[in-house]
Design a protein around this motif. Structure first.
Motif, PDB file in Angstrom:
ATOM      1  N   MET A 101       0.825  -1.201   0.000  1.00  0.00           N
ATOM      2  CA  MET A 101       0.000   0.000   0.000  1.00  0.00           C
ATOM      3  C   MET A 101       0.866   1.261   0.000  1.00  0.00           C
ATOM      4  N   ASN A 102       0.280   2.356  -0.481  1.00  0.00           N
ATOM      5  CA  ASN A 102       0.814   3.680  -0.177  1.00  0.00           C
ATOM      6  C   ASN A 102       0.424   4.025   1.263  1.00  0.00           C
ATOM      7  N   ILE A 103       1.100   5.008   1.844  1.00  0.00           N
ATOM      8  CA  ILE A 103       0.908   5.266   3.265  1.00  0.00           C
ATOM      9  C   ILE A 103       0.606   6.738   3.524  1.00  0.00           C
ATOM     10  N   PHE A 104      -0.308   6.989   4.467  1.00  0.00           N
ATOM     11  CA  PHE A 104      -0.707   8.339   4.856  1.00  0.00           C
ATOM     12  C   PHE A 104      -0.532   8.505   6.358  1.00  0.00           C
ATOM     13  N   PHE A 105      -0.146   9.726   6.762  1.00  0.00           N
ATOM     14  CA  PHE A 105       0.003  10.090   8.166  1.00  0.00           C
ATOM     15  C   PHE A 105      -0.863  11.322   8.426  1.00  0.00           C
ATOM     16  N   ARG A 106      -1.638  11.280   9.498  1.00  0.00           N
ATOM     17  CA  ARG A 106      -2.402  12.462   9.910  1.00  0.00           C
ATOM     18  C   ARG A 106      -1.749  13.056  11.142  1.00  0.00           C
ATOM     19  N   VAL A 107      -1.162  14.242  10.981  1.00  0.00           N
ATOM     20  CA  VAL A 107      -0.574  14.981  12.083  1.00  0.00           C
ATOM     21  C   VAL A 107      -1.481  16.166  12.364  1.00  0.00           C
ATOM     22  N   ASN A 108      -2.057  16.197  13.566  1.00  0.00           N
ATOM     23  CA  ASN A 108      -3.144  17.127  13.887  1.00  0.00           C
ATOM     24  C   ASN A 108      -4.243  16.939  12.840  1.00  0.00           C
ATOM     25  N   ASP A 109      -4.548  17.955  12.038  1.00  0.00           N
ATOM     26  CA  ASP A 109      -5.602  17.805  11.035  1.00  0.00           C
ATOM     27  C   ASP A 109      -5.055  17.832   9.607  1.00  0.00           C
ATOM     28  N   THR A 110      -3.787  17.509   9.447  1.00  0.00           N
ATOM     29  CA  THR A 110      -3.160  17.510   8.126  1.00  0.00           C
ATOM     30  C   THR A 110      -2.792  16.090   7.710  1.00  0.00           C
ATOM     31  N   LEU A 111      -3.201  15.706   6.502  1.00  0.00           N
ATOM     32  CA  LEU A 111      -2.798  14.417   5.923  1.00  0.00           C
ATOM     33  C   LEU A 111      -1.493  14.612   5.165  1.00  0.00           C
ATOM     34  N   ILE A 112      -0.538  13.736   5.430  1.00  0.00           N
ATOM     35  CA  ILE A 112       0.774  13.833   4.788  1.00  0.00           C
ATOM     36  C   ILE A 112       1.079  12.503   4.109  1.00  0.00           C
ATOM     37  N   THR A 113       1.586  12.565   2.889  1.00  0.00           N
ATOM     38  CA  THR A 113       2.027  11.352   2.186  1.00  0.00           C
ATOM     39  C   THR A 113       3.242  11.687   1.338  1.00  0.00           C
ATOM     40  N   ALA A 114       4.071  10.686   1.117  1.00  0.00           N
ATOM     41  CA  ALA A 114       5.295  10.894   0.343  1.00  0.00           C
ATOM     42  C   ALA A 114       4.981  11.114  -1.130  1.00  0.00           C
TER      43      ALA A 114
ATOM     44  N   GLY B  79       1.646  13.470  20.879  1.00  0.00           N
ATOM     45  CA  GLY B  79       0.206  13.329  20.738  1.00  0.00           C
ATOM     46  C   GLY B  79      -0.398  13.961  19.504  1.00  0.00           C
ATOM     47  N   SER B  80       0.422  14.574  18.639  1.00  0.00           N
ATOM     48  CA  SER B  80      -0.130  15.213  17.440  1.00  0.00           C
ATOM     49  C   SER B  80      -0.343  14.232  16.288  1.00  0.00           C
ATOM     50  N   LEU B  81       0.246  13.026  16.389  1.00  0.00           N
ATOM     51  CA  LEU B  81      -0.002  11.993  15.374  1.00  0.00           C
ATOM     52  C   LEU B  81      -1.331  11.316  15.688  1.00  0.00           C
TER      53      LEU B  81
END
Length: 355
Positions: A237-250, A293-295
């Protein structure tokens, strides 16, 4: 068996369907196949007459180059059925373009678009009963192409076979995953074939994933081959990270697969006014976010699972448990994509393709 000739495809129909022998409530992913399969051979510099025949074993010589030099690429896509009984595909043109991009990287001749879509739609209409209604039900579709020429000389083959087989499916991952951030092994490197759906990419993942399984983790999130400091892609799969309310992906590159579900997740998030950042994601950043705790979330995105939430990750002996969220971005986005796929909501981007 009944043979039918059309302008594009020679068809041999199965005398009797096997569908009544299948327990659709207890499917094991990728183990049950529909009544028919599509294939087309590349001989003398040309793709030959496409054929649809009953699903069956194929005969191939031991010296076929695919066994020795690994010329094989594939795609993963799904068919869905709405409440009216109509069948749909999701962004199939992206799959067509990507399999030919993968093929070109492995010196395999590209497959004609008219053969791909005529073969795909004809096959799905013949085996339409295997697509069951209801969200979570689908027909997993596997186009693939491999070298068949019987010659063990280290050069591109002259003969190939393109095939499509189909397998009824339910949810792929049903529980949240625990993952390991890679520290030693790599999935791909600059200038390699990481962007392609080459069969060997997946074979090379199995050993380090087995090591992760022994530690209690279902998947690995791969890091860059040079420094192992940046997170790139999960096992399938591709991977996503939510830090606070922002989605981040490479960002995609020659190391990272240009996932169709990934692109859909980004678009759906933007449609819902969620902030999305496509940029390098460091291991250090994600560990710090988990510690403070922001993740909020990590989830994988791919055709088989659509969205797979991740419960925890380990890196360098540090284990981080992610919070339980009542209304996660992962589940919101997954539900929106499933509604489009099953013709339950508006498709303003034109992603649905009626079979």
């Amino acid at each position: 068996m009944t043979k039918i000739s059309t302008n594009e495809i020679d068809i041999v129909k199965s005398e009797k369907s096997r569908i009544n022998d299948v327990d659709f409530d207890n499917l094991v992913f990728g183990r049950t196949f529909t009544d028919h399969m599509f294939y087309c051979d590349y001989v003398d510099g040309e793709w030959q007459q496409p054929k649809i025949v009953p699903y069956q074993p194929i005969t191939i010589e031991p010296s076929a180059r695919v066994f020795h030099y690994g010329q094989a690429v594939f795609e993963g896509m799904k068919g869905y059925k709405d409440d009216n009984g109509d069948a749909w595909l999701f962004r199939p043109n992206d799959n067509f373009e990507r399999i030919n991009k993968s093929a070109a990287r492995l010196a395999i001749p590209e497959f004609p678009k008219e053969y791909f879509f005529e073969g795909l739609t004809t096959l799905l209409n013949m085996d339409k009963a295997w697509i069951k209604k209801g969200k979570g039900n689908s027909l997993y579709i596997r186009p693939f192409v491999f070298a068949t020429e019987p010659a063990i000389s280290a050069s591109p083959a002259n003969n190939y076979r393109f095939m499509i087989i189909c397998s009824p499916a339910k949810a792929y991952y049903t529980a949240k995953l625990r993952v390991l951030f890679a520290e030693k092994y790599s999935r791909s490197a600059n200038g390699g074939v990481g962007f392609a759906k080459a069969a060997g990419n997946y074979a090379a993942q199995f050993y380090p994933t087995n090591l992760a399984n022994k530690k209690g983790y279902q998947q690995i999130i791969w890091t860059d081959a040079n420094t192992h400091e940046y997170l790139e892609e999960a096992g399938t799969m591709n991977i996503f990270f939510r830090v606070n309310d922002t989605l981040i992906t490479a960002p995609t590159s020659d190391r990272i697969l240009d996932g169709i579900t990934r692109k859909s997740v980004i678009q759906v998030a933007e449609d819902h006014n969620l902030k999305v950042e496509v940029r390098p994601v460091s291991v250090k950043e994600i560990k710090e976010a988990a510690a403070n705790g922001s993740l909020k979330e990590i989830f994988g995105a791919g055709t088989a699972a659509v969205i797979s939430p991740i419960a925890a990750f380990e890196h360098g002996g540090d284990v981080f448990e992610l919070p339980e969220l009542d209304n996660s971005y992962a589940l919101q986005i997954k539900d929106h994509i499933l509604n489009i796929q099953h013709n339950l909501s508006e498709d303003k981007h034109g992603w649905r393709f009626k079979v």
